[in-house]
Write an enzyme that holds these catalytic residues in place. Structure first.
Site, PDB file in Angstrom:
ATOM      1  N   SER A 242       0.831  -1.191   0.000  1.00 34.25           N
ATOM      2  CA  SER A 242       0.000   0.000   0.000  1.00 34.25           C
ATOM      3  C   SER A 242       0.869   1.244   0.000  1.00 34.25           C
ATOM      4  O   SER A 242       2.093   1.164   0.045  1.00 34.25           O
ATOM      5  CB  SER A 242      -0.911  -0.002   1.213  1.00 34.25           C
ATOM      6  OG  SER A 242      -0.147   0.291   2.367  1.00 34.25           O
ATOM      7  N   LYS A 243       0.204   2.353  -0.049  1.00 36.50           N
ATOM      8  CA  LYS A 243       0.873   3.644  -0.174  1.00 36.50           C
ATOM      9  C   LYS A 243       1.953   3.855   0.894  1.00 36.50           C
ATOM     10  O   LYS A 243       2.970   4.482   0.643  1.00 36.50           O
ATOM     11  CB  LYS A 243      -0.172   4.752  -0.077  1.00 36.50           C
ATOM     12  CG  LYS A 243       0.171   5.945  -0.933  1.00 36.50           C
ATOM     13  CD  LYS A 243      -1.051   6.828  -1.152  1.00 36.50           C
ATOM     14  CE  LYS A 243      -0.764   7.908  -2.181  1.00 36.50           C
ATOM     15  NZ  LYS A 243      -1.972   8.648  -2.569  1.00 36.50           N
ATOM     16  N   ARG A 244       1.684   3.338   2.087  1.00 33.91           N
ATOM     17  CA  ARG A 244       2.661   3.588   3.139  1.00 33.91           C
ATOM     18  C   ARG A 244       3.988   2.852   2.906  1.00 33.91           C
ATOM     19  O   ARG A 244       4.972   3.083   3.586  1.00 33.91           O
ATOM     20  CB  ARG A 244       2.077   3.217   4.502  1.00 33.91           C
ATOM     21  CG  ARG A 244       1.868   1.755   4.711  1.00 33.91           C
ATOM     22  CD  ARG A 244       1.021   1.471   5.947  1.00 33.91           C
ATOM     23  NE  ARG A 244       0.474   0.133   5.885  1.00 33.91           N
ATOM     24  CZ  ARG A 244       1.140  -0.944   6.276  1.00 33.91           C
ATOM     25  NH1 ARG A 244       2.345  -0.835   6.783  1.00 33.91           N
ATOM     26  NH2 ARG A 244       0.592  -2.134   6.164  1.00 33.91           N
ATOM     27  N   HIS A 245       3.986   1.945   1.933  1.00 31.99           N
ATOM     28  CA  HIS A 245       5.238   1.262   1.599  1.00 31.99           C
ATOM     29  C   HIS A 245       6.051   2.050   0.572  1.00 31.99           C
ATOM     30  O   HIS A 245       7.150   1.663   0.221  1.00 31.99           O
ATOM     31  CB  HIS A 245       4.963  -0.124   1.017  1.00 31.99           C
ATOM     32  CG  HIS A 245       4.278  -1.054   1.959  1.00 31.99           C
ATOM     33  ND1 HIS A 245       4.866  -1.506   3.104  1.00 31.99           N
ATOM     34  CD2 HIS A 245       3.059  -1.617   1.935  1.00 31.99           C
ATOM     35  CE1 HIS A 245       4.032  -2.318   3.740  1.00 31.99           C
ATOM     36  NE2 HIS A 245       2.930  -2.384   3.055  1.00 31.99           N
ATOM     37  N   GLY A 246       5.459   3.143   0.058  1.00 32.74           N
ATOM     38  CA  GLY A 246       6.159   3.899  -0.976  1.00 32.74           C
ATOM     39  C   GLY A 246       5.326   3.961  -2.238  1.00 32.74           C
ATOM     40  O   GLY A 246       4.105   4.007  -2.159  1.00 32.74           O
TER      41      GLY A 246
END
Length: 481
Positions: A242-246
């Site tokens: 997800s977005k929090r992974h980049g």
RNA sequence: GUCCCCAUGGUCUAGUGGUUAGGACACCACUCUUUCAAGGUGGUAGCACGGGUUCAACUCCCGUUGGGGACGCCA
């Protein structure tokens, strides 16, 4: 003939996970001579946007995944959904629900608090309404349609085998929202059936949906398609990417300088393997080799490092001319590019391409071919000097400048002979003088062979930069001569 | 919590009952070199655990543990 689809929702950019699902659908279709269609699932009118539709289309095109039909838009098929919902209503398989979101949330909150655990299921309040209550609600509120779940669901997944779920674990789900639009599960089943989809290849996170959809197929008396639930793409912590992974948007990878060939190749290998040791493969080769039997069941971590490596491999193999084309969005507005022209850029590409792993690195690595160094990496150079591997005496560099001035012709061999000659004359190792010259010319301590750089820069530019260096940079170095 | 899915090095994977468990990325070392990359050579590192089945289990079955997903009038 097989027919598959990719059904993204235009509520955001095209996610890497969706991109891989699209790719596998595409590969499966092309490998089997089937059809691949694009269907935009925009039943959430609020959150869908035309802009995202364009982003999705652009992403798929960039990857080279061309569809045979569509794009179809679910927002345009509303009447169809209503018509079929009505059939279920007539058959008594669905019932109107007047509960508001807030009411449901409240009951859910209370129930979960009492049980001290999660796991609310719609309580069927509206199934048991009295005639009067119903009349009352009918006047005051908009109704949604809920499917009445009375049986367990079971299906055979291509990858996982039989997957079952008892009726207690499936709630009465909404098929038509109170705004009159179909929900995902309902629209999906109708479209897949009506469009003749033979294989539904999608992420594993849809398994719970599939049970509801199976119930719908049964309600209509339709044959469900083959289901293939792919394992998810994971972040470094092994949770769903997800977005929090980049970066998770396909276009972001494009903009960061990845080649679509590499991106697609990498994605193909995330969950599928041709068997054996093959890794670098063109789209056509992958199409030829692809089969669902060779898709794994384990979620795969998206390893950016390996993607970058693979991108570098593609860059190295690419012709200079092609690379020039691909590079253009990354350099077209940079200073000096226009003036130098393609012929010149091509020569730089030849030197830089084996050092690049991303297209965007061309400029970071080689801006000095176009403009004089804007910054000198003094820190790195100082380390060099301290190790005794570089010479910084002003006179010695001036000797090189003077020697250059004598030269009539200036190519890499002439430059090399000249520099080595000067070093020999001074009785020092050539390397000692080569390093500071590179630094003076490029502002960096690494890069292509110095004499190749010189050949491209030309004699006059080399002299200019060396003189500037001696006057302005060398004094700053603060190193005892 | 309930239901479901999964399990070969740090990562992607090959393997389909008998292998010195193979490859790739990453990492380390050496090599090449004017530097940085690239290249070459070598190295560290793996079948989660416990029961079965079998002459023989990484491979088959069951359980445990661990990880993940779903639990929306989002898709």
């Amino acid at each position: 003939m097989v027919k598959v689809r990719i059904a993204p929702s235009p509520t955001g950019f095209l996610h890497v996970g969706t991109a891989r699902t699209a790719l596998y659908n595409f590969l499966f279709a092309r490998n089997g001579g089937g059809k691949f269609i694009l269907r935009i699932e925009d039943t959430d009118i609020e959150r869908s946007s035309d802009e995202m539709v364009n982003v999705i289309i652009e992403s798929l095109k960039w990857m080279g995944l061309h569809w045979d039909e569509g794009p179809y838009f679910q927002s345009e098929r509303r009447d169809i959904y209503v018509e079929y919902a009505d059939k279920l209503l007539q058959a008594g398989l669905v019932y109107p629900c007047y509960c508001t979101k807030e009411e449901i949330e409240e009951r859910k909150r209370v129930t979960e608090k009492k049980k001290k655990k999660k796991g609310w299921k719609y309580d069927r309040r509206c199934l048991h309404l009295t005639r009067e209550e119903k009349k009352q609600f009918e006047r005051e509120r908009a109704s949604a349609l809920r499917f009445r779940v009375e049986r367990a669901s079971s299906f055979e997944d291509f990858l996982h085998g039989k997957i079952e779920r008892s009726k207690e674990d499936i709630e009465d789900f909404v098929i038509i929202k109170s705004d009159g639009m179909a929900t995902y599960n309902f629209a999906c089943v109708l479209d897949d059936h009506l469009m003749g989809i033979t294989h539904v290849i999608r992420g594993e996170d849809h398994i719970p949906n599939t049970h509801k959809q199976i119930l719908l197929y049964e309600a209509f008396g339709w044959m469900p398609p083959e289901f293939v639930h792919l394992p998810l793409i994971l972040g470094p912590d092994r949770s769903k990417l997800s977005k929090r992974h980049g970066a998770v948007s396909v276009l972001e990878y494009r903009d960061r300088g990845f080649l679509p060939e590499a991106f697609v190749n990498f994605l193909a290998l995330l969950g599928w393997s041709p068997g054996g040791d093959r890794e670098i493969m063109s789209l056509d080769e992958i199409i030829g080799l692809f089969s669902l039997e060779r898709v794994g069941k384990r979620g795969a971590v998206f390893d950016t490092k390996k993607l970058e490596w693979m991108n570098g491999e593609y860059i190295k193999k690419m012709s200079d001319g092609e690379l020039l084309r691909r590079l253009s969005p990354f350099i077209e507005n940079k200073p000096g590019i226009e003036e130098k022209g393609d012929e010149y850029i091509l020569r730089v590409i030849a030197l830089l391409k084996e050092r690049m792993t991303l297209l965007s690195q061309f400029w970071e690595l080689g801006s000095y071919f176009f403009i004089p160094p804007e910054q000198y990496d003094i820190e790195s150079f100082t380390k060099y000097v301290k190790k005794g591997r570089a010479e910084t005496r002003k006179e010695r560099i001036e000797k090189v400048i003077n020697a250059f001035k004598e030269l009539k012709k200036f190519d890499r061999d002439m430059a090399e002979n000249c520099v080595r000659g000067v070093a020999e004359g001074m009785g020092i190792k050539a390397a000692l003088i080569i390093h500071p010259i590179r630094f003076a010319l490029t502002g960096k301590t690494g890069g292509p062979g110095l004499f190749e750089i010189m050949e491209i820069l030309g004699r006059d530019e080399c002299i200019k930069r060396l003189e500037y260096f001696v006057e302005n940079i060398l004094p700053q170095l603060n190193i005892k001569n």
